[in-house]
Design an enzyme around this catalytic site. Structure first.
Site, short mmCIF file in Angstrom:
data_model
loop_
_atom_site.label_atom_id
_atom_site.label_comp_id
_atom_site.label_asym_id
_atom_site.label_seq_id
_atom_site.Cartn_x
_atom_site.Cartn_y
_atom_site.Cartn_z
CB ALA A 43 68.96 -51.09 0.26
N PRO A 216 29.36 -14.91 -29.24
CG PRO A 216 28.11 -14.92 -27.28
CD PRO A 216 28.32 -15.69 -28.55
CG ASP A 239 34.86 -9.69 -38.10
OD1 ASP A 239 35.37 -9.54 -39.22
OD2 ASP A 239 33.64 -9.85 -37.91
CE LYS A 261 34.60 -1.31 -38.17
NZ LYS A 261 33.71 -1.04 -39.21
N GLY A 293 29.56 -13.23 -33.29
CA GLY A 293 28.12 -13.46 -33.23
C GLY A 293 27.65 -14.31 -34.37
CG ASP A 294 23.94 -15.32 -37.30
OD1 ASP A 294 23.78 -16.56 -37.24
OD2 ASP A 294 23.66 -14.66 -38.34
CB THR A 322 23.18 -12.84 -32.70
OG1 THR A 322 23.49 -11.49 -33.00
CG2 THR A 322 21.86 -12.90 -31.94
CB ALA A 323 26.01 -9.49 -29.54
CG MET A 374 27.64 -1.86 -34.26
SD MET A 374 27.53 -1.92 -36.05
CE MET A 374 25.99 -2.78 -36.28
N GLY A 403 30.04 -9.15 -23.31
CA GLY A 403 29.11 -10.21 -22.93
C GLY A 403 29.68 -11.60 -23.14
N1 SAH Z 1 27.43 -10.27 -36.07
C1 SAH Z 1 27.53 -9.80 -34.70
C2 SAH Z 1 27.36 -8.31 -34.59
C3 SAH Z 1 28.47 -7.52 -35.19
S1 SAH Z 1 28.24 -5.80 -35.03
C4 SAH Z 1 26.53 -10.57 -33.83
O1 SAH Z 1 25.67 -11.28 -34.37
O2 SAH Z 1 26.62 -10.47 -32.61
C5 SAH Z 1 29.24 -5.45 -33.63
C6 SAH Z 1 28.37 -5.16 -32.42
O3 SAH Z 1 27.96 -6.39 -31.84
C7 SAH Z 1 29.10 -4.47 -31.29
O4 SAH Z 1 29.14 -3.07 -31.51
C8 SAH Z 1 28.24 -4.82 -30.10
O5 SAH Z 1 27.08 -4.03 -30.07
C9 SAH Z 1 27.80 -6.23 -30.44
N2 SAH Z 1 28.59 -7.28 -29.77
C10 SAH Z 1 29.29 -8.27 -30.34
N3 SAH Z 1 29.84 -9.08 -29.41
C11 SAH Z 1 29.48 -8.57 -28.21
C12 SAH Z 1 29.73 -8.94 -26.86
N4 SAH Z 1 30.49 -10.02 -26.56
N5 SAH Z 1 29.19 -8.19 -25.87
C13 SAH Z 1 28.44 -7.11 -26.15
N6 SAH Z 1 28.17 -6.72 -27.40
C14 SAH Z 1 28.67 -7.43 -28.43
#
Ligand code: SAH
Length: 457
Positions: A43, A216, A239, A261, A293-294, A322-323, A374, A403
Site C-alpha cells: 500500500a 562463404p 582476409d 587486399k 571459403g576453403d 568453398t564459395a 574471381m 553468396g
Molecule cells: N578460398 C575461397 C576463394 C578465394 S578467391 C573459397 O574457397 O571460396 C576469391 C573469390 O571467391 C572471389 O573472387 C569470388 O569469386 C569467390 N567468393 C568468395 N566468397 C564469395 C561469396 N560469398 N559470394 C560469391 N563469391 C565468393
C-alpha cells in the site's frame, strides 16, 4: 542491441517489491536468491520515501494506474525500476535466466519476442550441465594459486582450458569434487614444470598455426572446429573477404590482423604473410589464418602450409565451405544433376598463365558445370573464351554476388549476355565478391533471381 546486459550485485542490498500477486512473489524470490533484502510494499505506492536508498524496485500491482504511480515514485527516489509486462515504464528489463549458481546466462530479446527468449532458455537448459556452478566454484578456488605459480598468460590460458574442459571438469560435473581437486593439483604441477623447463631452455615452445576456412560468409556455415579455434586463437590473420559477422565470433582478446587486399588497396604480400605466421608461431602463439571459403581452393593455403613446414613448425588445416558450394546451395542451383550435368569444375577467371586457355574447350563441353571464381573484372574475357571454345551463347549462366550473406544477389541470363550481366566493380561502388556459374543447371536458380542490369541502370 537495445539494452546493455549487466549483472547487478544485490548482496545485502534493499530491494522494494510492489504488489501482491504471483508476479510480485516471483520477483521477490528472484531478488532474495541474489542475496537481496526484500521489502514488500502493498500500500502507499506513491510514497517516495518508501523507495529511498533501495538498489532497485520491482513493480507488479496488476493495475496500470497503480503501476505507473509506483514507477514514478521509485524514479523520484532515484531508484531504477522494473515494471512487470510494461516495458515503457522500465529502466531495466528482466532477462530469461539459466541459473547454475555463479554461472548465469541471461537472455533478452529487448522485449520484442519473449517466447523466443523462453525457447532459447530451454535449449540452453538442455545443454548446460547441472553442476556447472560447482565447476566454476572449483576454478575459483584455484585462481590465486594459478596466478601465483604460472607467470605467462598463454600458459595460464592453456591450463584453464584444460581444467574446464578436461578430466577435472568431467569429475566435478559427475559429482566427484575431491577427485577433481586432485586432478587439478596434478595439472597445476605439470603446468608449472612445463613453464620452468621452457624458461630454463631460454625458449618459448612453439605455438601452432591453423589454416582455417571461414566459409562463404554466413557465420552459421563455419565448421564447428573453425568456431572453436576462433575461441582459442591468440591472433587471427584474416582476409578482407571474411565478413565482420564472422570476426565477431573470435575470442574477445584475440588480436585481429587484416592481411587481405581488395581492389587496389595496399596489402601484405604472400611472402610477408608467410613470414608473419612463422614469426608468431615461433613466439608460442596459437595463430588462426582465416580465409574465405576453403583454404585450399584458390586460397594459397598450400603455400602457407609449406612455409610453416619448412620452418619446422606445427600446422593444421581446417576445411571450409568453398564459395561454389555455398553460392550454389543458397541460389538453389544443383552443381550436378542427373539429366543436366555430370561434372563440375572450379576454375579461376584470372589468366595468371596463358597456357591455361588451352583447357577451356574441355570446360565448355555440354553437361559440364563451371563455377568460376574471381570473375568480377573478367566477365567479357570469360564469355569470349567459352564461346571461342565452342559453348553455345544460349548456355544459362547465374551470377551470385555476396553468396550466403544478407545482401546476396542472384541474376541469371544467357552466356552471350555475360559481359552485361556482370557489372564491373568500378561501377558498383563497394561491390562484394561474385561467383559465376555456367551450365544448364544455372537455369534452375531460385525464381527470386533478378538481373543485376535492372538495378545498375
Ligand atoms: N578460398 C575461397 C576463394 C578465394 S578467391 C573459397 O574457397 O571460396 C576469391 C573469390 O571467391 C572471389 O573472387 C569470388 O569469386 C569467390 N567468393 C568468395 N566468397 C564469395 C561469396 N560469398 N559470394 C560469391 N563469391 C565468393
Amino acid at each position: 542491441m537495445r539494452h546493455l546486459p549487466l549483472f547487478f550485485d544485490l548482496q545485502d542490498r534493499r530491494v522494494v517489491v510492489v504488489g501482491q500477486g504471483p508476479a510480485a512473489a516471483r520477483r521477490a524470490a528472484l531478488a532474495r536468491s541474489a542475496g537481496a533484502e526484500v521489502e514488500r510494499l502493498e500500500a502507499g505506492f506513491d510514497d517516495v520515501e518508501a523507495y529511498r536508498g533501495a538498489a532497485a524496485a520491482f513493480v507488479a500491482t496488476g493495475d496500470a494506474d497503480a503501476d505507473a504511480t509506483a514507477a514514478r515514485a521509485a524514479r523520484s527516489a532515484a531508484v531504477p525500476v522494473n515494471v512487470v509486462d510494461r516495458p515503457a515504464l522500465c529502466d531495466f528489463i528482466m532477462p530469461a535466466i539459466v541459473d547454475r549458481d555463479d554461472v548465469v546466462v541471461a537472455i533478452s530479446t529487448g522485449g520484442a519476442a519473449p517466447v523466443l527468449a523462453t525457447v532459447l532458455r530451454q535449449r540452453l537448459e538442455a545443454i548446460l550441465p547441472e553442476r556447472l556452478g560447482a565447476l566454476a566454484r572449483l576454478a575459483k578456488s584455484f585462481r590465486a594459486q594459478v596466478g601465483a605459480l604460472i607467470a605467462e598468460p598463454p600458459h595460464r590460458r592453456t591450463l584453464w582450458r584444460r581444467l574446464v574442459e578436461g578430466p577435472a571438469a568431467q569429475l566435478v560435473l559427475a559429482g566427484d569434487d575431491a577427485g577433481a581437486r586432485r586432478v587439478m593439483l596434478g595439472e597445476l604441477d605439470a603446468a608449472r614444470r612445463r613453464e620452468q623447463d621452457a624458461a630454463r631452455r631460454g625458449a618459448t615452445p612453439p605455438g601452432i598455426a591453423h589454416i582455417v576456412g571461414a566459409g562463404p560468409g554466413d557465420p552459421d556455415l563455419l565448421t564447428l572446429r573453425a568456431a572453436q579455434l576462433l575461441q582459442e586463437a591468440d591472433a587471427i590473420l584474416h582476409d578482407d573477404l571474411v565478413p565482420p559477422a564472422i570476426l565477431a565470433r573470435a575470442r574477445r582478446d584475440a588480436e585481429l590482423v587484416a592481411v587481405g587486399k581488395r581492389n587496389g588497396r595496399v596489402r601484405w604480400t604472400q611472402a610477408e604473410i608467410d613470414a608473419e605466421l612463422v614469426r608468431r608461431v615461433r613466439a608460442g602463439q596459437t595463430v588462426v589464418r582465416l580465409k574465405a571459403g576453403d583454404p585450399f581452393v584458390f586460397g594459397r593455403g598450400g603455400e602457407e602450409v609449406e612455409a610453416l613446414r619448412r620452418a619446422g613448425l606445427p600446422v593444421a588445416v581446417v576445411p571450409g565451405i568453398t564459395a561454389a558450394l555455398g553460392c550454389a546451395a543458397s541460389a538453389g542451383i544443383p552443381l550436378t544433376h542427373r539429366r543436366l550435368a555430370s561434372a563440375v569444375t572450379f576454375v579461376t577467371a584470372r589468366r595468371a598463365d596463358g597456357r591455361q586457355d588451352e583447357r577451356w574447350p574441355a570446360l565448355a563441353a555440354e553437361g559440364h558445370t563451371l563455377a568460376i571464381y574471381m570473375g568480377a573484372t573478367e566477365a567479357a574475357s570469360v564469355r569470349h573464351r567459352l564461346l571461342a571454345a565452342g559453348a553455345s551463347p544460349s548456355t544459362p549462366v547465374a551470377i551470385v554476388e555476396n553468396g550466403t550473406r544478407p545482401d546476396e544477389r542472384v541474376s541469371t541470363g544467357p552466356l552471350g549476355d555475360l559481359a552485361r550481366l556482370v557489372v564491373p566493380p568500378t561501377f558498383r561502388g563497394d561491390a562484394g565478391p561474385i561467383l559465376i556459374i555456367v551450365g544448364e543447371v544455372a537455369a534452375l536458380a531460385a525464381a527470386a533471381a533478378q538481373p543485376l542490369l535492372a538495378e545498375a541502370s
